[in-house]
Design an enzyme around this catalytic site. Structure first.
Site: not given
Length: 216
Positions: A114, A170
């Site tokens: 991610s 993220h």
């Protein structure tokens, strides 16, 4: 925005193969996943290796779909070397930010691409902020709106620990992708000045005050 470029496909294949190995072999997953205590020790390789592991097919599929859609765009505009720099730089930035945010939680662990994928998505939007994206696969929105909204949601998710999601990775990946794309293509400062400033503001605030989120 298609990821048919050979380098992008190789990264996807590597993710699939390593993740499949982890699906069937927990010892393998445990050896290479991100874990704060282990990384602070001598196992720095986990900061990279964890980015090629996923918890299940849905997790893997979502990340690889996003990489397929956006990776080819970055590769075709900036070239394969720049793509790899942004991908692995964002992966490392995601791990570093996660390590900083969770440094007092030795058993905190995470896996997934991610951080790297977030960096690639942001690189795409920096290169073409007016691109149209589908929110919930149905609602068209400009890329720059998605970018700002994604940042705000990730900050909220990191603070509230929303879902079993590595929001810190993220955010770190986003910061890495943002910085590296501008470093590799500084003309964006003049061609997309307004968007660069808009996106830089929450990133700078996060870097300056991110450690205080837990106490708010």
């Amino acid at each position: 925005m298609q990821g048919s470029n050979p380098i992008v496909l190789l990264i996807i294949i590597a993710n699939v193969l390593f993740s499949m190995k982890g699906f069937d072999n927990y010892a393998f997953l445990d050896k290479y996943k991100f874990q704060v205590g282990r990384v602070l020790g001598k196992e720095k390789i986990r900061m990279i290796s964890s980015g090629f592991l996923h918890v299940d097919w849905m997790h893997l599929g979502f990340n690889m779909y996003a990489l397929y859609m956006f990776g080819g765009f970055v590769d075709s505009i900036l070239g394969s070397i720049s793509f790899l720099i942004i991908y692995f730089g964002s992966l490392l930035a995601g791990s570093l930010y996660t390590l900083q945010y969770h440094k007092n939680e030795p058993y905190y662990s995470a896996v997934g691409a991610s951080g790297a994928v977030s960096g690639i998505v942001y690189a795409s939007i920096l290169l073409f902020p007016d691109m149209q994206l589908l929110l919930f696969f149905a609602i068209p929105i400009p890329g720059y709106v998605f970018a700002v909204g994604y940042l705000v949601y990730s900050i909220y998710g990191m603070k509230k620990q929303v879902g079993n999601i590595g929001h810190a990775a993220h955010l770190g990946g986003t910061i890495g992708g943002f910085a590296l794309t501008l470093l590799l293509n500084p003309m964006l400062f003049t061609t997309n000045t307004t968007f660069v400033i808009i996106l830089a503001i929450p990133i700078l605030l996060l870097l300056l005050f991110g450690d205080k989120l837990k106490s708010l």
